[in-house]
Design a protein around this motif. Structure first.
Motif, PDB file in Angstrom:
ATOM      1  N   MET A   1       0.826  -1.182   0.000  1.00  7.64           N
ATOM      2  CA  MET A   1       0.000   0.000   0.000  1.00  7.64           C
ATOM      3  C   MET A   1       0.873   1.250   0.000  1.00  7.64           C
ATOM      4  N   PHE A   2       1.981   1.180   0.709  1.00  7.07           N
ATOM      5  CA  PHE A   2       2.884   2.336   0.724  1.00  7.07           C
ATOM      6  C   PHE A   2       3.310   2.691  -0.699  1.00  7.07           C
ATOM      7  N   ASN A   3       3.741   1.674  -1.454  1.00 13.38           N
ATOM      8  CA  ASN A   3       4.189   1.928  -2.827  1.00 13.38           C
ATOM      9  C   ASN A   3       3.069   2.510  -3.681  1.00 13.38           C
ATOM     10  N   LEU A   4       1.867   1.968  -3.549  1.00 13.93           N
ATOM     11  CA  LEU A   4       0.743   2.475  -4.325  1.00 13.93           C
ATOM     12  C   LEU A   4       0.430   3.919  -3.946  1.00 13.93           C
ATOM     13  N   GLU A   5       0.419   4.201  -2.644  1.00 13.23           N
ATOM     14  CA  GLU A   5       0.155   5.564  -2.178  1.00 13.23           C
ATOM     15  C   GLU A   5       1.256   6.535  -2.630  1.00 13.23           C
ATOM     16  N   ALA A   6       2.465   6.022  -2.788  1.00 15.55           N
ATOM     17  CA  ALA A   6       3.589   6.863  -3.225  1.00 15.55           C
ATOM     18  C   ALA A   6       3.614   7.044  -4.740  1.00 15.55           C
ATOM     19  N   GLY A   7       2.648   6.430  -5.436  1.00 13.51           N
ATOM     20  CA  GLY A   7       2.566   6.589  -6.878  1.00 13.51           C
ATOM     21  C   GLY A   7       3.344   5.560  -7.675  1.00 13.51           C
ATOM     22  N   ILE A   8       3.851   4.539  -6.996  1.00 15.57           N
ATOM     23  CA  ILE A   8       4.568   3.475  -7.706  1.00 15.57           C
ATOM     24  C   ILE A   8       3.541   2.518  -8.282  1.00 15.57           C
ATOM     25  N   LYS A   9       3.625   2.303  -9.569  1.00 16.07           N
ATOM     26  CA  LYS A   9       2.655   1.467 -10.265  1.00 16.07           C
ATOM     27  C   LYS A   9       3.055  -0.004 -10.183  1.00 16.07           C
ATOM     28  N   PRO A  10       2.071  -0.918 -10.204  1.00 14.24           N
ATOM     29  CA  PRO A  10       2.389  -2.347 -10.152  1.00 14.24           C
ATOM     30  C   PRO A  10       3.355  -2.803 -11.248  1.00 14.24           C
ATOM     31  N   GLU A  11       3.276  -2.197 -12.434  1.00 15.25           N
ATOM     32  CA  GLU A  11       4.188  -2.607 -13.521  1.00 15.25           C
ATOM     33  C   GLU A  11       5.629  -2.208 -13.232  1.00 15.25           C
ATOM     34  N   GLY A  53      -0.909  -7.160  -8.567  1.00 16.64           N
ATOM     35  CA  GLY A  53      -0.051  -6.768  -7.455  1.00 16.64           C
ATOM     36  C   GLY A  53      -0.667  -5.752  -6.516  1.00 16.64           C
ATOM     37  N   ILE A  54      -1.991  -5.728  -6.454  1.00 18.06           N
ATOM     38  CA  ILE A  54      -2.689  -4.787  -5.579  1.00 18.06           C
ATOM     39  C   ILE A  54      -3.412  -5.586  -4.496  1.00 18.06           C
ATOM     40  N   PRO A  55      -3.216  -5.223  -3.233  1.00 10.10           N
ATOM     41  CA  PRO A  55      -3.905  -5.950  -2.160  1.00 10.10           C
ATOM     42  C   PRO A  55      -5.427  -5.894  -2.356  1.00 10.10           C
ATOM     43  N   THR A  56      -6.085  -7.030  -2.171  1.00  9.30           N
ATOM     44  CA  THR A  56      -7.538  -7.087  -2.317  1.00  9.30           C
ATOM     45  C   THR A  56      -8.201  -6.399  -1.127  1.00  9.30           C
ATOM     46  N   ASP A  57      -9.462  -6.021  -1.299  1.00  7.73           N
ATOM     47  CA  ASP A  57     -10.204  -5.429  -0.190  1.00  7.73           C
ATOM     48  C   ASP A  57     -10.249  -6.389   0.996  1.00  7.73           C
ATOM     49  N   GLU A  58     -10.417  -7.678   0.705  1.00 10.92           N
ATOM     50  CA  GLU A  58     -10.459  -8.677   1.776  1.00 10.92           C
ATOM     51  C   GLU A  58      -9.159  -8.704   2.569  1.00 10.92           C
ATOM     52  N   LYS A  59      -8.035  -8.614   1.877  1.00 13.25           N
ATOM     53  CA  LYS A  59      -6.729  -8.621   2.552  1.00 13.25           C
ATOM     54  C   LYS A  59      -6.561  -7.361   3.395  1.00 13.25           C
ATOM     55  N   LEU A  60      -6.946  -6.217   2.849  1.00 10.62           N
ATOM     56  CA  LEU A  60      -6.841  -4.970   3.587  1.00 10.62           C
ATOM     57  C   LEU A  60      -7.714  -4.995   4.836  1.00 10.62           C
ATOM     58  N   GLN A  61      -8.904  -5.566   4.724  1.00  7.35           N
ATOM     59  CA  GLN A  61      -9.785  -5.692   5.898  1.00  7.35           C
ATOM     60  C   GLN A  61      -9.172  -6.630   6.928  1.00  7.35           C
ATOM     61  N   ALA A  62      -8.618  -7.738   6.468  1.00  5.03           N
ATOM     62  CA  ALA A  62      -7.985  -8.703   7.387  1.00  5.03           C
ATOM     63  C   ALA A  62      -6.819  -8.073   8.144  1.00  5.03           C
TER      64      ALA A  62
END
Length: 66
Positions: A1-11, A53-62
């Motif tokens: 999530m840190f990488n995504l929030e920092a603008g780093i794309k999964p690719e 490469g994006i955490p699922t909603d279920e994983k984030l909730q867990a």
């Protein structure tokens, strides 16, 4: 999530070109090249992430992050 929030794309989840193309010069893995394209989908699945490469909603909730 840190990488995504920092603008780093999964690719951009990759290794340096040298590690992806040049065989290991010595040791027990001599001659091998990273198989990142094969490994990433398995890694993502084990982590509970999508194939992109994006955490699922279920994983984030867990994890208590959503």
């Amino acid at each position: 999530m840190f990488n995504l929030e920092a603008g780093i794309k999964p690719e951009e989840d990759t290794l340096p070109k040298r590690l992806l193309e040049e065989p290991i010069p010595a040791g027990p893995s001599k001659g091998n090249v990273s198989k990142l394209k094969e490994m990433l989908p398995k890694y993502y699945a084990e982590r509970g992430w999508t194939k992109e490469g994006i955490p699922t909603d279920e994983k984030l909730q867990a994890l208590g992050l959503k």
